[in-house]
Design a protein around this motif. Structure first.
Motif, PDB file in Angstrom:
ATOM      1  N   SER A 151       0.812  -1.209   0.000  1.00 38.32           N
ATOM      2  CA  SER A 151       0.000   0.000   0.000  1.00 38.32           C
ATOM      3  C   SER A 151       0.843   1.255   0.000  1.00 38.32           C
ATOM      4  O   SER A 151       0.316   2.347  -0.136  1.00 38.32           O
ATOM      5  CB  SER A 151      -0.914   0.018   1.226  1.00 38.32           C
ATOM      6  OG  SER A 151      -0.137   0.142   2.400  1.00 38.32           O
ATOM      7  N   LEU A 152       2.161   1.114   0.143  1.00 39.74           N
ATOM      8  CA  LEU A 152       3.030   2.287   0.147  1.00 39.74           C
ATOM      9  C   LEU A 152       3.591   2.584  -1.230  1.00 39.74           C
ATOM     10  O   LEU A 152       4.505   3.369  -1.378  1.00 39.74           O
ATOM     11  CB  LEU A 152       4.194   2.079   1.128  1.00 39.74           C
ATOM     12  CG  LEU A 152       3.792   2.038   2.598  1.00 39.74           C
ATOM     13  CD1 LEU A 152       5.024   1.854   3.464  1.00 39.74           C
ATOM     14  CD2 LEU A 152       3.058   3.299   2.986  1.00 39.74           C
ATOM     15  N   THR A 153       3.056   1.960  -2.249  1.00 40.86           N
ATOM     16  CA  THR A 153       3.538   2.221  -3.594  1.00 40.86           C
ATOM     17  C   THR A 153       3.183   3.634  -3.996  1.00 40.86           C
ATOM     18  O   THR A 153       2.024   4.007  -4.034  1.00 40.86           O
ATOM     19  CB  THR A 153       2.886   1.233  -4.588  1.00 40.86           C
ATOM     20  OG1 THR A 153       3.198  -0.079  -4.171  1.00 40.86           O
ATOM     21  CG2 THR A 153       3.403   1.472  -5.990  1.00 40.86           C
ATOM     22  N   MET A 154       4.200   4.435  -4.311  1.00 39.62           N
ATOM     23  CA  MET A 154       3.943   5.806  -4.731  1.00 39.62           C
ATOM     24  C   MET A 154       3.656   5.808  -6.218  1.00 39.62           C
ATOM     25  O   MET A 154       4.533   5.788  -7.055  1.00 39.62           O
ATOM     26  CB  MET A 154       5.163   6.684  -4.435  1.00 39.62           C
ATOM     27  CG  MET A 154       5.365   6.941  -2.987  1.00 39.62           C
ATOM     28  SD  MET A 154       3.945   7.673  -2.200  1.00 39.62           S
ATOM     29  CE  MET A 154       3.896   9.256  -2.999  1.00 39.62           C
ATOM     30  N   ILE A 177      19.855   6.228   2.222  1.00 38.65           N
ATOM     31  CA  ILE A 177      18.959   6.293   1.072  1.00 38.65           C
ATOM     32  C   ILE A 177      19.112   5.057   0.193  1.00 38.65           C
ATOM     33  O   ILE A 177      18.135   4.550  -0.370  1.00 38.65           O
ATOM     34  CB  ILE A 177      19.235   7.578   0.264  1.00 38.65           C
ATOM     35  CG1 ILE A 177      18.797   8.803   1.063  1.00 38.65           C
ATOM     36  CG2 ILE A 177      18.523   7.549  -1.084  1.00 38.65           C
ATOM     37  CD1 ILE A 177      19.095  10.127   0.394  1.00 38.65           C
ATOM     38  N   SER A 178      20.329   4.526   0.086  1.00 38.14           N
ATOM     39  CA  SER A 178      20.556   3.342  -0.749  1.00 38.14           C
ATOM     40  C   SER A 178      19.823   2.119  -0.213  1.00 38.14           C
ATOM     41  O   SER A 178      19.570   1.171  -0.958  1.00 38.14           O
ATOM     42  CB  SER A 178      22.059   3.051  -0.836  1.00 38.14           C
ATOM     43  OG  SER A 178      22.598   2.772   0.453  1.00 38.14           O
ATOM     44  N   GLN A 179      19.461   2.125   1.074  1.00 37.43           N
ATOM     45  CA  GLN A 179      18.754   0.996   1.671  1.00 37.43           C
ATOM     46  C   GLN A 179      17.233   1.152   1.596  1.00 37.43           C
ATOM     47  O   GLN A 179      16.501   0.231   1.956  1.00 37.43           O
ATOM     48  CB  GLN A 179      19.168   0.843   3.132  1.00 37.43           C
ATOM     49  CG  GLN A 179      20.658   0.560   3.313  1.00 37.43           C
ATOM     50  CD  GLN A 179      21.073   0.523   4.776  1.00 37.43           C
ATOM     51  OE1 GLN A 179      20.230   0.521   5.663  1.00 37.43           O
ATOM     52  NE2 GLN A 179      22.380   0.500   5.033  1.00 37.43           N
ATOM     53  N   LEU A 180      16.763   2.305   1.143  1.00 37.64           N
ATOM     54  CA  LEU A 180      15.330   2.537   1.053  1.00 37.64           C
ATOM     55  C   LEU A 180      14.745   1.828  -0.160  1.00 37.64           C
ATOM     56  O   LEU A 180      15.438   1.557  -1.139  1.00 37.64           O
ATOM     57  CB  LEU A 180      15.041   4.036   0.941  1.00 37.64           C
ATOM     58  CG  LEU A 180      15.342   4.919   2.152  1.00 37.64           C
ATOM     59  CD1 LEU A 180      15.052   6.377   1.816  1.00 37.64           C
ATOM     60  CD2 LEU A 180      14.521   4.488   3.364  1.00 37.64           C
ATOM     61  N   ASP A 181      13.452   1.575  -0.090  1.00 42.71           N
ATOM     62  CA  ASP A 181      12.739   1.062  -1.249  1.00 42.71           C
ATOM     63  C   ASP A 181      12.737   2.152  -2.326  1.00 42.71           C
ATOM     64  O   ASP A 181      12.510   3.323  -2.033  1.00 42.71           O
ATOM     65  CB  ASP A 181      11.300   0.709  -0.849  1.00 42.71           C
ATOM     66  CG  ASP A 181      10.590  -0.096  -1.917  1.00 42.71           C
ATOM     67  OD1 ASP A 181      10.520   0.389  -3.064  1.00 42.71           O
ATOM     68  OD2 ASP A 181      10.095  -1.192  -1.611  1.00 42.71           O
ATOM     69  N   PRO A 182      12.993   1.799  -3.598  1.00 45.11           N
ATOM     70  CA  PRO A 182      12.998   2.813  -4.663  1.00 45.11           C
ATOM     71  C   PRO A 182      11.702   3.610  -4.759  1.00 45.11           C
ATOM     72  O   PRO A 182      11.695   4.736  -5.252  1.00 45.11           O
ATOM     73  CB  PRO A 182      13.224   1.987  -5.934  1.00 45.11           C
ATOM     74  CG  PRO A 182      13.943   0.764  -5.467  1.00 45.11           C
ATOM     75  CD  PRO A 182      13.390   0.479  -4.098  1.00 45.11           C
ATOM     76  N   LYS A 183      10.609   3.027  -4.242  1.00 46.42           N
ATOM     77  CA  LYS A 183       9.329   3.730  -4.294  1.00 46.42           C
ATOM     78  C   LYS A 183       9.323   4.993  -3.439  1.00 46.42           C
ATOM     79  O   LYS A 183       8.483   5.874  -3.619  1.00 46.42           O
ATOM     80  CB  LYS A 183       8.201   2.809  -3.821  1.00 46.42           C
ATOM     81  CG  LYS A 183       8.040   1.523  -4.603  1.00 46.42           C
ATOM     82  CD  LYS A 183       6.905   0.698  -4.042  1.00 46.42           C
ATOM     83  CE  LYS A 183       6.749  -0.636  -4.778  1.00 46.42           C
ATOM     84  NZ  LYS A 183       7.852  -1.561  -4.487  1.00 46.42           N
ATOM     85  N   ILE A 184      10.237   5.086  -2.486  1.00 48.97           N
ATOM     86  CA  ILE A 184      10.222   6.210  -1.552  1.00 48.97           C
ATOM     87  C   ILE A 184      11.110   7.360  -2.031  1.00 48.97           C
ATOM     88  O   ILE A 184      11.135   8.421  -1.432  1.00 48.97           O
ATOM     89  CB  ILE A 184      10.656   5.722  -0.147  1.00 48.97           C
ATOM     90  CG1 ILE A 184       9.787   4.538   0.276  1.00 48.97           C
ATOM     91  CG2 ILE A 184      10.531   6.807   0.900  1.00 48.97           C
ATOM     92  CD1 ILE A 184      10.076   4.016   1.661  1.00 48.97           C
ATOM     93  N   ARG A 185      11.823   7.162  -3.149  1.00 50.85           N
ATOM     94  CA  ARG A 185      12.730   8.216  -3.602  1.00 50.85           C
ATOM     95  C   ARG A 185      11.984   9.479  -4.025  1.00 50.85           C
ATOM     96  O   ARG A 185      12.365  10.593  -3.628  1.00 50.85           O
ATOM     97  CB  ARG A 185      13.582   7.699  -4.765  1.00 50.85           C
ATOM     98  CG  ARG A 185      14.576   6.617  -4.360  1.00 50.85           C
ATOM     99  CD  ARG A 185      15.440   6.203  -5.526  1.00 50.85           C
ATOM    100  NE  ARG A 185      14.651   5.695  -6.643  1.00 50.85           N
ATOM    101  CZ  ARG A 185      15.180   5.196  -7.761  1.00 50.85           C
ATOM    102  NH1 ARG A 185      16.501   5.131  -7.891  1.00 50.85           N
ATOM    103  NH2 ARG A 185      14.415   4.746  -8.737  1.00 50.85           N
TER     104      ARG A 185
END
Length: 471
Positions: A172-175, A267-275
């Motif tokens: 559900s966190l897909t941007m 930031i490199s460890q975050l899901d790419p959706k959060i960029r």
């Protein structure tokens, strides 16, 4: 005071109402001229005072109707401004806090001309009266608070904090979209510029996923700049990243470079959706910099991308969004004017943008040229008068420089054409119901650059289940 289109509307309302008021004032002047002055013959015709009384009646009725229209337009504009502020800040609590402070202040203006310019202020400049609801240019603050987040003054203090909220699933966190999105192109277009309470909850839950250093960093100038630089670093190739850092040390202070390296590891460890959401969060504090500093920031991000030796899709998206969002701070006098009102004027640009989207969506090794062509054609035929335009046999190719030029030209199209372009892009992306993160980033970047921001798409089934549980 407000600027751009808002100010243009305000000034037109002032001019229109004063023109009607001038009729009334002319009639009042003639009515005050007593005596036997007559128009035409001495014994026939209309006395000046009677003519003046007629003008006063006409002007008075017109002025009354004009003020009612002005108040109604101004109130709806304030509601729209509130919704836009929440949409771009993703923080309804901040806006309600401002309204609470306004309730403790006196915004009335003691001036004979207060009524004429009352719609140009942030608060209600007139004294409360019996006719307040009809003639007020600003809606009640309690109503504005209620609409922003569906809250009222009494339960604002009971709102759960960000850390107290239950985090939803990663799906559900897909941007924008999920890997197997059930969203339709019509949903994409219909949600342009619209926000719901579910989107507020989604944004708050997304913020809770960020590490504390990034959550605090988007609120501080130097850290926000470091986040922008960190997003431009190559996280896969260490040698390229070292080259980027070496270049950055030549143009930025050592403490800022060290901060960039520190945040880059997180930031490199975050899901790419959060960029992309992270970019949105950093923009408000970056906009507080001077025009020269904002311009230098964009040039530094561009320099980091050039240092890689090649331009990736994410680097293009990052530069496009940063430049667009910081443009008002770089050049506060620039306004986007409509130069294109027909699809023929921007047809090649539309083809080029749709071709890039189709190729990005089918860049996998198993993708074939027929799939790219089919996705491209599906988007092209969504454009207005597509049957009357010349269409290439194969999707055109281009580089990122040509793509940026086409997007900049599409920014000058009329709002109706922009809506059709976003609709065509959405059909190209959602044709196969397999939306990659690169497609989602590019679609949202294009829509944002065309001033048609798309809010996050939530899982429809999840929203329905939540409604059932609440009922």
């Amino acid at each position: 005071m407000r600027i751009a289109g808002d100010m243009r509307l305000n000034l037109r309302l002032v001019g229109l109402l004063h023109g009607i008021l001038f009729i009334y004032l002319t009639g009042e002047l003639l009515w005050r001229i007593r005596g036997d002055f007559r128009l035409g013959k001495e014994d026939k015709g209309l006395p000046l005072w009677a003519f003046g009384l007629a003008l006063m009646a006409i002007g008075g009725i017109g002025l009354l109707c004009g003020r009612l229209i002005k108040a109604a337009v101004s109130r709806q504009r304030e509601f729209l401004a509130d919704a836009s502020a929440v949409q771009f800040t993703r923080n309804p609590n901040g806006l309600t806090g401002v309204f609470q402070k306004l309730q403790q202040m006196d915004s009335r203006l003691i001036s004979p001309a207060a009524e004429a310019a009352s719609h140009m202020f942030f608060g209600n400049a007139l004294n409360p009266s019996f006719w307040e609801n009809m003639f007020s240019t600003h809606p009640p603050l309690t109503e504005r608070i209620r609409r922003v987040g569906d809250l009222n003054v009494s339960n604002l203090a009971a709102m759960p904090s960000r850390n107290q909220m239950r985090s939803p699933s990663q799906e559900s966190l897909t941007m924008g979209f999920a890997g197997g999105s059930s969203a339709t192109p019509e949903q994409v277009v219909n949600q342009v510029g619209s926000v719901t309470p579910e989107h507020f909850s989604h944004a708050q839950a997304l913020l809770s996923q960020l590490p504390e250093s990034l959550g605090l960093g988007v609120r501080e100038q130097q850290s926000a700049m470091a986040i922008a630089f960190a997003l431009a670093l190559d996280s896969e190739n260490i040698e390229i990243q070292k080259r980027q850092i070496a270049w950055l040390r030549e143009v930025q202070p050592p403490e800022l470079v060290d901060k960039t390296l520190e945040l880059s590891s997180e930031i490199s460890q975050l899901d790419p959706k959060i960029r992309l959401p992270l970019v949105d969060l950093a923009v408000p504090i970056l906009r507080q910099n001077s025009a020269k500093e904002c311009q230098r920031l964009c040039k530094c991000v561009h320099g980091l991308v050039v240092a890689t030796g090649s331009l990736s899709l994410w680097s293009f998206v990052l530069q496009l969004i940063l430049w667009h969002r910081l443009q008002p701070s770089i050049n506060s006098t620039s306004t986007t004017t409509v130069e294109f009102t027909s699809i023929e004027q921007i047809w090649p640009d539309c083809l080029l943008v749709l071709s890039v989207i189709a190729r990005v969506g089918h860049s996998q090794p198993d993708a074939c040229t027929e799939d790219i062509a089919y996705a491209f054609r599906s988007g092209v035929f969504r454009l207005p008068k597509a049957g009357e335009q010349e269409k290439p046999d194969t999707p055109p190719t281009c580089n990122f420089t040509e793509l940026k030029k086409s997007i900049e030209r599409l920014r000058l199209a009329s709002p109706k054409l922009k809506q059709a372009i976003v609709d065509a892009c959405a059909h190209t992306v959602l044709l196969d119901n397999k939306v990659t993160q690169s497609e989602a980033d590019l679609l949202r970047a294009i829509a944002m650059t065309l001033d048609c921001p798309i809010p996050p798409f939530l899982n429809p089934q999840r929203s329905v289940s939540k409604q059932k549980q609440s009922s």
